[in-house]
Design a protein around this motif. Structure first.
Motif: not given
Length: 277
Positions: A78-103
């Protein structure tokens, strides 16, 4: 690390977890109970369907007495200097999601951003960083958005506060281009975008940005973010509350047709500003 290499590494993580669990004579359910997740989660970790959060990896190490191997693997993946520590895991999950809802209350969501908008926003948030740093952040953001180009892309539902259409990030030209991209994605039905107008007044998610993700073989998660931190939540009761907040937002938004008209009108206003300067 390239996406293919990263996925192979997560598969190694899963295979090693399964081997160590079986060596400890534990079932998936038994290990899950000891690290406070379901047995189904453990199975998804072992199949590299879902990635564990760092605290779960640490608890697995404690239970299996593996001298920190799963924590180290998780940190590396999950270590990617381009993303904040708290966001790196979110990027991984976006790639697996079947549906994303965002505000989005103030800023165009990263998955929708154009290069110029992303650059202007990154510089505004990091005024003392080098051009090289800015380029890395912008490139990472554009790479994230490629999931919308995939034939197997997730359903993407977005609620934009009217603020997002009015704040001129990068100047009139950059804003016109950004809003035109959003309008194009709406017309192509790549994303369902609705606008929460100023007239709606108070709303259910006034605390900040909210993202909900659903998966084929895993429970949903919620991610909230403020200016300096983000929180990924998978506690079912909290995720349910987040879904309710998003539903309340959707009730107050303009229709898709009226939202498209507002986005196109705002884009035209910015184009007129460019032509008169």
């Amino acid at each position: 690390m390239a996406n293919g290499s990263r996925q192979a590494a997560w598969e190694f993580f899963g295979a090693e977890l399964k081997r160590r669990r079986e060596d400890a004579a534990l079932t998936q359910v038994e290990l899950g109970a000891r690290v406070f997740v379901s047995g189904g989660y453990i199975g998804q970790f072992e199949q590299a369907i879902r990635k564990p959060q760092l605290d779960v990896a640490q608890r697995i190490d404690e239970v299996l007495q593996t001298d920190g191997i799963f924590e180290r693997l998780c940190r590396k993946l999950i270590d990617d200097p381009r993303y904040a520590d708290y966001f790196a895991h979110v990027v991984e999950l976006e790639r697996l999601a079947t549906r994303i809802c965002e505000f989005a209350p103030t800023v165009v969501p990263g998955l929708l951003q154009t290069q110029e908008y992303a650059r202007a926003f990154t510089i505004a948030a990091n005024p003392f960083k080098t051009d090289e740093y800015v380029d890395e952040i912008v490139t990472a953001r554009l790479e994230r958005s490629r999931i919308l180009d995939d034939a197997a892309r997730p359903e993407y539902w977005v609620t934009l506060h009217e603020n997002v259409l009015r704040i001129p990030v990068g100047g009139p030209g950059a804003m016109a281009e950004q809003l035109e991209r959003i309008a194009r994605l709406m017309r192509e039905r790549t994303a369902v975008v609705t606008v929460l107008p100023y007239a709606a007044g108070a709303h259910a998610a006034m605390g900040g940005m909210l993202q909900l993700m659903e998966f084929q073989d895993a429970p949903p998660v919620a991610y909230t973010e403020t200016s300096f931190s983000g929180t990924l939540v998978d506690e079912p009761a909290v995720v349910k509350r987040a879904h309710r907040a998003y539903d309340l937002l959707r009730v107050a938004t303009l229709s898709p047709e009226a939202s498209l008209a507002m986005v196109e009108s705002a884009a035209e206003d910015f184009r007129l500003c460019v032509s008169t300067t």
